[in-house]
Design a protein around this motif. Structure first.
Motif, mmCIF file in Angstrom:
data_model
loop_
_atom_site.group_PDB
_atom_site.id
_atom_site.type_symbol
_atom_site.label_atom_id
_atom_site.label_comp_id
_atom_site.label_asym_id
_atom_site.label_seq_id
_atom_site.Cartn_x
_atom_site.Cartn_y
_atom_site.Cartn_z
ATOM 1 N N TYR A 95 64.284 -53.530 27.222
ATOM 2 C CA TYR A 95 63.362 -54.628 27.452
ATOM 3 C C TYR A 95 63.798 -55.811 26.607
ATOM 4 O O TYR A 95 63.938 -55.704 25.388
ATOM 5 C CB TYR A 95 61.931 -54.210 27.085
ATOM 6 N N GLN A 96 64.062 -56.933 27.243
ATOM 7 C CA GLN A 96 64.500 -58.167 26.603
ATOM 8 C C GLN A 96 65.673 -57.940 25.655
ATOM 9 O O GLN A 96 65.658 -58.348 24.498
ATOM 10 C CB GLN A 96 63.326 -58.836 25.885
ATOM 11 N N GLY A 97 66.666 -57.227 26.160
ATOM 12 C CA GLY A 97 67.903 -57.022 25.408
ATOM 13 C C GLY A 97 67.835 -55.972 24.317
ATOM 14 O O GLY A 97 68.785 -55.815 23.553
ATOM 15 N N ARG A 98 66.758 -55.261 24.226
ATOM 16 C CA ARG A 98 66.607 -54.233 23.185
ATOM 17 C C ARG A 98 66.257 -52.904 23.830
ATOM 18 O O ARG A 98 65.439 -52.845 24.739
ATOM 19 C CB ARG A 98 65.498 -54.660 22.221
ATOM 20 N N ARG A 99 66.862 -51.819 23.359
ATOM 21 C CA ARG A 99 66.595 -50.488 23.889
ATOM 22 C C ARG A 99 65.478 -49.829 23.080
ATOM 23 O O ARG A 99 65.523 -49.776 21.854
ATOM 24 C CB ARG A 99 67.852 -49.628 23.821
ATOM 25 N N HIS A 100 64.479 -49.333 23.797
ATOM 26 C CA HIS A 100 63.337 -48.659 23.173
ATOM 27 C C HIS A 100 63.345 -47.198 23.601
ATOM 28 O O HIS A 100 63.406 -46.896 24.788
ATOM 29 C CB HIS A 100 62.022 -49.321 23.605
ATOM 30 N N THR A 101 63.267 -46.298 22.629
ATOM 31 C CA THR A 101 63.276 -44.868 22.897
ATOM 32 C C THR A 101 61.964 -44.263 22.404
ATOM 33 O O THR A 101 61.559 -44.480 21.263
ATOM 34 C CB THR A 101 64.461 -44.181 22.187
ATOM 35 N N VAL A 102 61.326 -43.501 23.297
ATOM 36 C CA VAL A 102 60.059 -42.841 22.979
ATOM 37 C C VAL A 102 60.269 -41.342 23.137
ATOM 38 O O VAL A 102 60.855 -40.898 24.127
ATOM 39 C CB VAL A 102 58.930 -43.316 23.925
ATOM 40 N N THR A 103 59.800 -40.565 22.179
ATOM 41 C CA THR A 103 59.912 -39.113 22.240
ATOM 42 C C THR A 103 58.536 -38.509 22.455
ATOM 43 O O THR A 103 57.572 -38.891 21.786
ATOM 44 C CB THR A 103 60.511 -38.554 20.928
ATOM 45 N N VAL A 104 58.450 -37.577 23.400
ATOM 46 C CA VAL A 104 57.188 -36.898 23.685
ATOM 47 C C VAL A 104 56.997 -35.789 22.653
ATOM 48 O O VAL A 104 57.867 -34.932 22.482
ATOM 49 C CB VAL A 104 57.182 -36.310 25.116
ATOM 50 N N GLU A 105 55.882 -35.827 21.953
ATOM 51 C CA GLU A 105 55.541 -34.817 20.954
ATOM 52 C C GLU A 105 54.246 -34.130 21.384
ATOM 53 O O GLU A 105 53.545 -34.593 22.271
ATOM 54 C CB GLU A 105 55.326 -35.483 19.582
ATOM 55 N N ARG A 106 53.910 -33.042 20.723
ATOM 56 C CA ARG A 106 52.689 -32.309 21.038
ATOM 57 C C ARG A 106 51.453 -33.179 20.814
ATOM 58 O O ARG A 106 50.505 -33.149 21.582
ATOM 59 C CB ARG A 106 52.591 -31.047 20.180
ATOM 60 N N GLU A 107 51.463 -34.008 19.774
ATOM 61 C CA GLU A 107 50.298 -34.823 19.429
ATOM 62 C C GLU A 107 50.241 -36.137 20.194
ATOM 63 O O GLU A 107 49.228 -36.820 20.168
ATOM 64 C CB GLU A 107 50.299 -35.142 17.928
ATOM 65 N N GLY A 108 51.327 -36.537 20.844
ATOM 66 C CA GLY A 108 51.357 -37.820 21.543
ATOM 67 C C GLY A 108 52.785 -38.279 21.766
ATOM 68 O O GLY A 108 53.661 -37.485 22.115
#
Length: 186
Positions: A95-108
């Protein structure tokens, strides 16, 4: 616990009688079963189903506590739908030239070392505006995936026009295009 002796055929016959009722007869039956007037907003079909349910409850007993709790949770409007994302899944979005990584965890969901309860909260933090998190991270519904919409969105305009799906070559074999849930450019 008191064991009940019930003739299932008799219960089925009673439920069939309720199915044949309509209008005033159905509302009279409701009053006999529940001891009060039937709510005006309920349709005849819902009245029949509710009365039939009560007849079966009285004959065979109620659901156990855990089943009732499960059904109550499924019926709540404010509960969020299950996305079936396995723990450890990584969602990537440029998004807008930047890579964002999200990891799925048990709590969220974890983004930049911070735990979030929803993908929408992360999308809002990234963009500064209100976004649907699942849409921001391209988690399409099964209907969209079945129709090929996700694949169509991934293709470059020239590939879309040519009707070609992108593929990755690895050691001489063709690999299908990555899922949009893994990464989507904006």
């Amino acid at each position: 616990m008191l064991q009940r002796f019930v003739d299932p055929a008799a219960v089925e016959a009673e439920v069939e009688r309720v199915r044949s009722l309509s209008g005033d007869a159905l509302r009279r039956r409701w009053r006999a079963v529940f001891g009060r007037l039937a709510p005006q907003h309920l349709t005849a079909d819902l009245l029949r189903r509710t009365i039939a349910n009560r007849i079966q409850e009285e004959a065979f007993g109620m659901l156990d506590r855990s089943s009732l709790k499960l059904l109550d949770g499924l019926g709540r409007r404010n509960s969020r739908p299950e996305r079936n994302l396995k723990i450890g899944t990584m969602l990537v979005r440029d998004y807008q030239g930047r890579r964002h990584t999200v990891t799925v965890e048990r709590e969220g969901y974890v983004w930049e070392g911070q735990l979030y309860s929803s993908l929408s909260a992360i999308a809002r933090a990234i963009t500064g505006t209100a976004w649907s998190g699942p849409r921001f991270f391209a988690l399409n519904s099964s209907l969209e995936r079945a129709s090929g919409a996700a694949r169509h969105q991934c293709q470059a305009p020239a590939e879309r026009r040519a009707g070609l799906a992108p593929a990755i070559q690895q050691q001489g074999r063709s690999i299908p295009p990555p899922s949009t849930t893994a990464m989507r450019r904006r």
